[in-house]
Design a protein around this motif. Structure first.
Motif, short mmCIF file in Angstrom:
data_model
loop_
_atom_site.label_atom_id
_atom_site.label_comp_id
_atom_site.label_asym_id
_atom_site.label_seq_id
_atom_site.Cartn_x
_atom_site.Cartn_y
_atom_site.Cartn_z
N ARG A 1 37.80 37.87 49.10
CA ARG A 1 36.92 38.17 48.04
C ARG A 1 35.57 38.47 48.87
O ARG A 1 35.21 37.39 49.59
N ALA A 2 34.83 39.51 48.59
CA ALA A 2 33.49 39.70 49.37
C ALA A 2 32.45 40.31 48.47
O ALA A 2 32.74 41.24 47.58
N VAL A 3 31.42 39.71 48.49
CA VAL A 3 30.13 40.69 47.80
C VAL A 3 29.41 41.14 49.00
O VAL A 3 28.96 40.55 49.86
N ILE A 4 28.98 42.62 49.15
CA ILE A 4 28.48 43.29 50.09
C ILE A 4 27.06 43.79 49.93
O ILE A 4 26.81 44.38 48.70
N THR A 5 26.06 43.42 50.50
CA THR A 5 24.68 43.91 50.22
C THR A 5 24.27 45.33 50.54
O THR A 5 23.55 45.98 49.78
N HIS A 6 24.92 45.90 51.36
CA HIS A 6 24.69 47.19 51.82
C HIS A 6 25.81 47.70 52.97
O HIS A 6 26.59 46.87 53.51
#
Length: 350
Positions: free
Chosen positions: A32-37
């Protein structure tokens, strides 16, 4: 109220939220990953589930392919929130490139904000940075030295337009990174009144088309025309955008006595411009400069600032003089595509 240091930690894959069981901008594939850009030092392929803005997900699909941009993709608009195992997650504009976002995490009354990369100057192609008060602010430090004080972008664009006026018999080829810098410079030229077509190296075409699809108007764009062996050079008096260092490849031979330019915050360092053979350095950065880094840390009112990559020591020392605790995270793999310095040069078909 638990301090963020008790629930945010550095792992081999990057910054990890323990109670939420996810990484932020992991440097290797994770569940699971949250990506900023969408820059490739922050957006890696083959994650299980990816949470990001719709624009960042579109950029990831364009660069990686649908099958590698996350097995499950969840788009979240700026300001919206979701909960994951009791952790509140929001995305707030970072002002870096189209779709870039800060990650705001709330857990049991404490808040951490992970900035990703960000800038504070106006940019016609993306939403501006929004400061969010927090207990811990995780910041980049790409240009965290007092020497890096970026001039107004209008001044740099005016330098380019004046050179075009003085040298109408020469093409101006400007090294830009394909995501963000390319589209921003186009938009800045349009605002300054340049209405003629802007010519693009083939490696820049796809992301410019995607920006247009996502609602960012860039005006008339054309590929650099193909030319037969022995044909006279072309595009005298025109603006040509290309990946950094493309002017040293055979691709550039078709251009009329090119004025070699580069648009980067690193152009503040004269030795770097000279070493690259840059005739017209343009100090146009998509990152906060020294004063803006310090001002941002003050705006978010965080008593503690963690620095992910860049000039950590100088920023941490300056913050200590303001009674702000600093910590260098030493995350491996971030900043490798910063300002396009490490971006590979793709050559268009001959």
């Amino acid at each position: 109220m638990p301090h963020p240091a008790t629930w945010l930690r550095v792992t081999e894959a990057g910054l990890y939220c323990d109670p939420g069981d996810f990484h932020i901008d992991p440097t290797r594939a994770v569940p699971r990953a949250v990506i900023t850009h969408g820059h490739s030092d922050h957006a890696r392929p083959d994650h299980g589930a990816v949470l990001a803005t719709a624009e960042t997900l579109a950029i990831m699909r364009a660069r990686m392919g649908d099958d590698r941009a996350g097995a499950a993709q969840q788009a979240m608009a700026p300001g919206e929130g979701v909960m994951r195992n009791g952790v509140g997650i929001r995305l707030v504009p970072a002002g870096h490139v189209l779709g870039s976002a800060q990650v705001v995490l709330d857990w049991q009354g404490s808040r951490a904000v992970i900035s990703g990369d960000y800038k504070r100057r106006p940019d016609p192609t993306c939403a501006p940075f929004e400061p969010v008060a927090c207990d811990v602010f995780v910041t980049e430090a790409t240009f965290a030295l007092p020497v890096f004080r970026h001039p107004p972008v209008e001044q740099e664009v005016a330098k380019l337009l004046e050179s075009l006026r003085l040298f109408p018999d020469r093409a101006h080829v400007i090294g830009v990174y394909s995501l963000g810098k390319c589209q921003r410079l186009i938009a800045l030229l349009r605002r300054a009144g340049w209405e003629r077509p802007i010519y693009l190296h083939g490696a820049l075409m796809a992301l410019c088309a995607l920006y247009e699809e996502l609602g960012v108007a860039l005006g008339p764009l054309l590929p650099v025309p193909l030319s037969k062996r022995g044909a006279p050079p072309t595009l005298a008096g025109e603006v040509v955008l290309a990946p950094p260092s493309a002017e040293t490849t055979p691709w550039a031979r078709r251009l009329a006595e090119p004025v070699v330019c580069a648009a980067s915050g690193w152009m503040r360092v004269r030795q770097r411009a000279k070493a690259r053979g840059i005739e017209l350095p343009l100090i146009i950065s998509d990152h906060a400069d020294w004063d803006e880094l310090l001002a941002t840390c003050a705006e978010v009112e965080a008593p503690e600032v963690w620095v992910t990559h860049g000039r950590e020591d100088a920023l941490i020392h300056a913050l200590s003089l303001r009674d702000v605790r600093g910590r260098a995270l030493h995350l491996v793999g971030l900043g490798e595509e910063d300002e396009g310095e490490a971006a590979p040069v793709e050559t268009a078909p001959a």
